[in-house]
Design an enzyme around this catalytic site. Structure first.
Site, PDB file in Angstrom:
ATOM      1  N   LYS A 116       0.807  -1.219   0.000  1.00 42.87           N
ATOM      2  CA  LYS A 116       0.000   0.000   0.000  1.00 42.87           C
ATOM      3  C   LYS A 116       0.843   1.274   0.000  1.00 42.87           C
ATOM      4  CE  LYS A 116      -3.871  -2.296   0.020  1.00 42.87           C
ATOM      5  NZ  LYS A 116      -3.350  -3.646  -0.171  1.00 42.87           N
ATOM      6  N   GLU A 200      -2.587   7.980   7.358  1.00 43.22           N
ATOM      7  CA  GLU A 200      -3.347   8.777   6.406  1.00 43.22           C
ATOM      8  C   GLU A 200      -4.291   9.690   7.173  1.00 43.22           C
ATOM      9  OE1 GLU A 200      -3.850   6.036   2.397  1.00 43.22           O
ATOM     10  OE2 GLU A 200      -5.538   6.267   3.763  1.00 43.22           O
ATOM     11  N   HIS A 208     -16.929   6.040  -0.689  1.00 44.49           N
ATOM     12  CA  HIS A 208     -15.935   5.117  -1.235  1.00 44.49           C
ATOM     13  C   HIS A 208     -16.315   4.881  -2.692  1.00 44.49           C
ATOM     14  CE1 HIS A 208     -13.211   1.428  -0.650  1.00 44.49           C
ATOM     15  NE2 HIS A 208     -13.500   1.492  -1.937  1.00 44.49           N
ATOM     16  N   GLU A 275      -9.306   2.548  -6.224  1.00 44.81           N
ATOM     17  CA  GLU A 275     -10.278   2.929  -5.206  1.00 44.81           C
ATOM     18  C   GLU A 275      -9.921   4.267  -4.566  1.00 44.81           C
ATOM     19  OE1 GLU A 275     -11.586  -0.126  -2.646  1.00 44.81           O
ATOM     20  OE2 GLU A 275     -11.533  -1.655  -4.205  1.00 44.81           O
ATOM     21  N   ARG A 291      -7.323  -7.343  -9.664  1.00 46.12           N
ATOM     22  CA  ARG A 291      -8.092  -8.566  -9.884  1.00 46.12           C
ATOM     23  C   ARG A 291      -9.519  -8.198 -10.243  1.00 46.12           C
ATOM     24  NH1 ARG A 291     -11.142  -8.077  -5.383  1.00 46.12           N
ATOM     25  NH2 ARG A 291     -10.113  -7.429  -3.449  1.00 46.12           N
TER      26      ARG A 291
END
Length: 449
Positions: A116, A200, A208, A275, A291
């Site tokens: 990440k 963050e 989202h 995202e 994926r």
């Protein structure tokens, strides 16, 4: 094109892949644990191979057994679905070493986006807006406190090597930070074998929103609009819809082209989802899933593009199905994840399905591998199936969803159907006025703010 594909997964996604293979004229191999011997994808595949006992580590994650199954059946490609080995770069490399095709992105991109911290650095370099936060891993010391103060509380501590809500903690004040860092690191170590965490900015009421992409691996890439996945419980998506009720065409085109441009620069191969958190008109990158997504049917319903079929075609060297200018978003779609869980406590409810009646009619789709008499095993995720509806407008879609939910019957086990029947009648849901914390507030008996 491939001659024979081994489907390295189970449940509804294995059946979904099998259907795409059949429509392409490709032979299929189903693998299964002893617990899944009677599964629908096993019954319908051209061949099946048992790869081990019920625990995932001994069956669906058993790489030597999967390789042996490929050799025994003569499969020349493997589709990993989602979960299990779908984002395992080493698995993709092992398949290549054995002259087998991995139906998914390049191993380098899986590895890059699986970290990440590196994913965030890459997104920033490619011009994708990111959430303010640390540039790398942090430790529970003064450096972490300095970064948190610079970002501004509250902050989110996140595992660098994972997702799904594990290794994720909120620190609302300076006093909370040390415990959040330690707890998140311990969870990350236990879940992913890597204790690295990063910071963050914690947004208060974001949506989202994720952008679906499709790349040919040679510098061509398009986006297929967005899905709004803001209704979540413990960072797990429950309800997804597209288009988002809060985006207009200009915002969609702008963020979509930003993402597609980045995928072209990366020479990304296959399907992927970028995202974002979205608040006050701004997008903030959080991660990329390399994926097929659980919620991919939403995009299929509003674009008319079979994502799994195109994923297979492109992995075999095919071209993109269309140019960006040809992608059209038509109508509205909503997906509900119906799980074998108590609708209040969310306690898993494995067992035998005594009665099963899926809803039907125009614009109603069920992606499920269950049938009457099927036993939901206790070893895997609790998904019974996905109810997906489509309408010309969001209002029509909601009314169709209400009708389909009332029509659906799954008896013998507890399911989350009662929750969805309540949600579809909630004024805030009807108005599209919700955020990523809304559902947990609602379930806690609070008035969602």
């Amino acid at each position: 094109m491939f001659d024979k594909i081994l489907i390295a997964n189970r449940g509804e996604i294995a059946l979904r892949i099998l259907r795409a293979c059949k429509e392409l004229g490709i032979l299929t191999v189903a693998v299964h644990s002893t617990a899944d011997a009677d599964a629908m994808h096993v019954r319908l595949a051209d061949e099946s191979v048992c790869v081990g006992p019920p625990p995932s580590k001994d069956s669906y994650l058993n790489v030597p057994a999967l390789l042996a199954a490929c050799e025994i059946t003569g499969a020349d490609a493997v589709h990993p679905g989602y979960g299990f080995l779908s984002e395992n770069a080493r698995f993709a490399e092992i398949l290549a070493d054995h002259n087998l095709h991995f139906i998914g992105p390049k191993a380098e991109h899986i590895r890059l986006m699986g970290d990440k911290i590196e994913a965030k650095k890459t997104a920033k370099r490619l011009g994708i807006p990111v959430v303010p936060g640390s540039d790398g891993a942090v430790m529970p010391d003064q450096d972490a406190m300095a970064i948190a103060k610079a970002i501004g509380f509250p902050v989110l501590v996140k595992a660098a090597a994972g997702g799904g809500g594990r290794g994720m903690k909120v620190a609302h004040t300076e006093a909370d930070l040390a415990l959040a860092l330690t707890t998140a690191a311990n969870e990350a170590k236990s879940a992913f074998g890597d204790a690295s965490v990063y910071l963050e900015k914690y947004l208060q009421k974001p949506r989202h929103i994720e952008i679906q992409v499709l790349g040919d691996g040679r510098g061509g890439a398009i986006h297929l609009g967005e899905r709004d996945c803001s209704l979540q419980r413990r960072h797990q998506k429950v309800w997804e819809e597209g288009p988002s009720p809060v985006l207009d065409a200009a915002s969609r085109a702008k963020i979509g082209e930003t993402v597609a441009k980045a995928m072209r620069e990366m020479k990304y191969l296959g399907v992927g989802t970028v995202e974002f958190l979205y608040e006050d008109g701004e997008f903030y990158f959080i991660e990329m899933n390399t994926r097929i997504q659980v919620e991919h049917p939403v995009t299929e319903m509003i674009t008319g593009i079979d994502l799994v079929l195109e994923q297979i075609r492109i992995a075999a060297g095919g071209d993109l199905p269309m140019q960006q200018s040809e992608v059209a978003i038509t109508g509205h779609s909503i997906e509900c994840r119906v799980n074998a869980e108590n609708p209040v406590s969310f306690r898993p409810s494995p067992g035998r399905i005594q009665q099963y009646h899926p809803p039907g009619g125009l614009g109603v789709r069920i992606d499920s591998a269950v049938y009457q008499g099927y036993v939901i095993p206790p070893y895997y995720d609790s998904l019974v199936g996905k109810l997906i509806v489509h309408g010309k407008t969001r209002v029509e879609c909601l009314m169709r969803l209400r009708r389909a939910l009332d029509e659906m019957v799954v008896d013998g086990i507890e399911t989350t159907l009662p929750l969805f029947r309540a949600l579809v009648r909630e004024p805030a849901i009807i108005d599209g006025d919700y955020h990523i914390h809304w559902l947990e507030q609602y379930l806690a008996g609070q008035q969602p703010g």
